[in-house]
Write an enzyme that holds these catalytic residues in place. Structure first.
Site, short mmCIF file in Angstrom:
data_model
loop_
_atom_site.label_atom_id
_atom_site.label_comp_id
_atom_site.label_asym_id
_atom_site.label_seq_id
_atom_site.Cartn_x
_atom_site.Cartn_y
_atom_site.Cartn_z
N HIS A 181 25.99 -16.18 -37.48
CA HIS A 181 27.23 -16.31 -38.25
C HIS A 181 27.62 -17.78 -38.31
O HIS A 181 27.31 -18.54 -37.37
CB HIS A 181 28.40 -15.56 -37.57
CG HIS A 181 28.32 -14.08 -37.63
ND1 HIS A 181 28.61 -13.27 -36.55
CD2 HIS A 181 28.01 -13.24 -38.64
CE1 HIS A 181 28.46 -12.00 -36.89
NE2 HIS A 181 28.10 -11.95 -38.15
N GLU A 216 30.22 -10.08 -43.48
CA GLU A 216 30.53 -10.08 -42.04
C GLU A 216 31.92 -10.64 -41.75
O GLU A 216 32.21 -11.09 -40.63
CB GLU A 216 29.46 -10.89 -41.30
CG GLU A 216 28.05 -10.35 -41.50
CD GLU A 216 27.63 -9.29 -40.48
OE1 GLU A 216 27.96 -9.43 -39.31
OE2 GLU A 216 26.96 -8.32 -40.89
N CYS A 244 34.95 -15.22 -31.75
CA CYS A 244 34.53 -13.90 -32.27
C CYS A 244 35.56 -12.83 -31.92
O CYS A 244 35.68 -11.83 -32.61
CB CYS A 244 33.21 -13.46 -31.64
SG CYS A 244 31.85 -14.58 -31.90
O1 SUG Z 1 27.45 -8.55 -34.56
N1 SUG Z 1 26.95 -8.35 -31.11
C1 SUG Z 1 27.76 -8.80 -32.20
C2 SUG Z 1 28.38 -10.12 -31.88
C3 SUG Z 1 29.35 -10.55 -32.94
C4 SUG Z 1 29.83 -11.94 -32.76
N2 SUG Z 1 30.77 -12.27 -33.75
C5 SUG Z 1 30.91 -13.48 -34.33
N3 SUG Z 1 30.04 -14.44 -34.19
N4 SUG Z 1 31.94 -13.64 -35.08
C6 SUG Z 1 26.94 -8.88 -33.49
O2 SUG Z 1 25.79 -9.31 -33.40
C7 SUG Z 1 25.62 -6.75 -29.88
C8 SUG Z 1 25.57 -5.28 -29.59
C9 SUG Z 1 24.51 -4.93 -28.61
O3 SUG Z 1 23.40 -5.42 -28.72
O4 SUG Z 1 24.82 -4.15 -27.69
C10 SUG Z 1 26.52 -7.10 -31.04
O5 SUG Z 1 26.80 -6.26 -31.87
#
Ligand code: SUG
Length: 480
Positions: free
Chosen positions: A249, A172, A409
């Site tokens: 994460h 990730e 993020c």
């Molecule tokens: O991968 N949300 C992302 C959020 C990423 C956050 N990034 C970090 N913490 N670095 C994920 O979970 C949600 C999409 C949706 O449900 O519409 C989403 O992909």
């Protein structure tokens, strides 16, 4: 050694930002599934944060959204006909597939790649490994395009681009990677965080409720291909209870910058021993004896995991403020180049006018932190305390937060020396002119509101295509 500084590259929120509940284990994504989103507001919120960091004197770039929808994916899954009928048929059959094909999740560029600066690598090259994002279908559609864009943006012989780790080994990106160093330009200690193992599953304690997304195999592979100097990497296991609480994460419970690690007390397995390993590894860094390491551990009694996830405090950015106002010289891109200096914490540094100034860091927090009395009290205590953090800035990034993405993020950190910086594609720097053009572009092309059912609308398909065509002019590059 060339002087180096941290550049923040923020993901520009794409025009199809919506809430679909696609990320099991990310509690915000699940909770807000099918909520109406506001793509225009989302993009402007992200851009306002990036602009403020630039105005604080930091080096600020942008990474473009990826072209959506992924019609090729829908066609591979058997939907045929004209472009709009592919969308219509897929939506009738499995609407979540269309949502995934339209996902704007590439905005969270902390997940786009793991980056090691050249000073950490034995070959003195800067290394990128694009994340495979294999654990969520909608995110697994990102790496190919991300890799194409990165090779265009970070071109030249000083950058080495590695293929994503095999998808069987979830990765990730920088969301599970931190770096400690006496300064951005000095050799650092790279901290790789993983949740479990694919090949040796039984050796690791596991979360019971939610999946772990980062495999130990991936972090080992990345540290090897990046050719980090001996003793330059540590591997830390996420606390499975934290994953079960919604810490999908590492960057939901920890952030590091230069000689500061801000971390929740329940972040890792064997937390006390883990922090001790970090201290010991720090001592072995060249340059560490002149720089004090600050591990700011916030116990569960002060901020519960639940509050950490709700407020996203640890997903704040922690940035070193330049000693002087925005730089006086212009780089090849026309973007200002400000000198930053490596210093011991608290050490006086010379300013442009010869008067000494002090090493200072700022927290870039979501507004939710200010709204939480417990989190706000911790922030105020940190700022008043004896450590390099001296100020806080709060931002409204609610549109991203509602999908589990805070300030950290939304950005990828890339520490570059001046030669590497001059090789970056100039069209990605957030100059005042580009900012103006982007605001106009967003206002022209983005919808105010988007609901899940709008994804079947043929007009949306036409709108986003013409938006992305125009964006290529603003970034002065073809976009993937
Ligand atoms: O991968 N949300 C992302 C959020 C990423 C956050 N990034 C970090 N913490 N670095 C994920 O979970 C949600 C999409 C949706 O449900 O519409 C989403 O992909």
């Amino acid at each position: 050694m060339h002087q180096a500084y941290e550049c923040n590259f923020d993901g520009l929120v794409g025009p199809t930002h919506h809430y679909a509940g696609l990320s099991f284990g990310n509690v915000a994504s699940t909770r807000n599934a099918k909520l109406a989103s506001h793509p225009k507001k989302a993009a402007l919120q992200g851009l306002a944060k990036a602009t403020k960091l630039r105005d604080l004197g930091l080096k600020q770039g942008l990474l473009p959204p990826l072209k959506r929808p992924r019609l090729d994916t829908l066609r591979t899954l058997g939907f045929t006909g004209s472009d709009t009928s592919v969308i219509e048929r897929a939506f009738k059959s499995v609407p979540q597939l269309v949502s995934a094909a339209y996902s704007a999740s590439a905005m969270w560029v902390a997940n786009s790649a793991t980056f090691s600066p050249s000073v950490d690598a034995e070959d003195s090259r800067a290394h990128f490994t694009v994340a495979n994002l294999a654990s969520k279908f909608h995110r697994s559609l990102e790496p190919k395009q991300t890799g194409t864009n990165f090779r265009r943006i970070f071109g030249g012989e000083n950058f080495i681009h590695h293929d994503p780790v095999l998808p069987q080994f979830g990765d990730e990106g920088a969301a599970n990677h931190m770096r400690l160093a006496p300064s951005h330009g000095a050799r650092g200690l790279e901290l790789f965080v993983y949740g479990g193992s694919v090949l040796q599953d039984s050796l690791f304690i596991k979360p019971k409720k939610f999946p772990s997304r980062q495999s130990i195999e991936a972090v080992h592979a990345i540290s090897t291909t990046h050719g980090l100097a001996p003793l330059g990497a540590l591997f830390l296991q996420q606390n499975p209870d934290a994953i079960d609480a919604g810490v999908f994460h590492n960057d939901v419970v920890a952030v590091a910058n230069e000689n500061v690690l801000l971390v929740h007390g329940a972040a890792y397995v064997d937390q006390a021993a883990t922090l001790e390993r970090i201290r010991q590894a720090w001592e072995l860094l060249p340059g560490a004896k002149d720089s004090e390491l600050f591990i700011l551990e916030i116990p569960e009694s002060e901020i519960t995991l639940e509050e950490a996830i709700r407020s996203y405090f640890f997903n704040s950015q922690l940035v070193t403020l330049p000693a002087t106002p925005v730089g006086e010289t212009a780089g090849a891109s026309g973007y200002p180049v400000t000198a930053t200096h490596s210093l011991r914490s608290g050490e006086a540094r010379p300013s442009m006018n010869g008067q000494p100034t002090h090493s200072r860091m700022a927290l870039i927090c979501p507004e939710e932190c200010r709204d939480s009395p417990t989190v706000k009290a911790v922030i105020d205590r940190l700022i008043a305390g004896k450590n390099p953090i001296s100020e806080v800035h709060y931002f409204d990034v609610r549109e991203s937060m509602q999908n589990g993405g805070g300030p950290a993020c939304l950005r990828l950190r890339v520490a570059l020396n001046s030669v590497e910086s001059s090789e970056v594609h100039p069209g990605v720097w957030l100059t005042p002119e580009r900012e103006t053009n982007l605001v106009a572009w967003i206002n022209k092309h983005y919808r105010d509101r988007l609901i899940f059912d709008d994804l079947r609308d043929a007009k949306l398909f036409i709108e986003v295509n013409s938006a992305m065509d125009e964006l290529e002019k603003i970034f002065s590059m073809p976009l993937a």
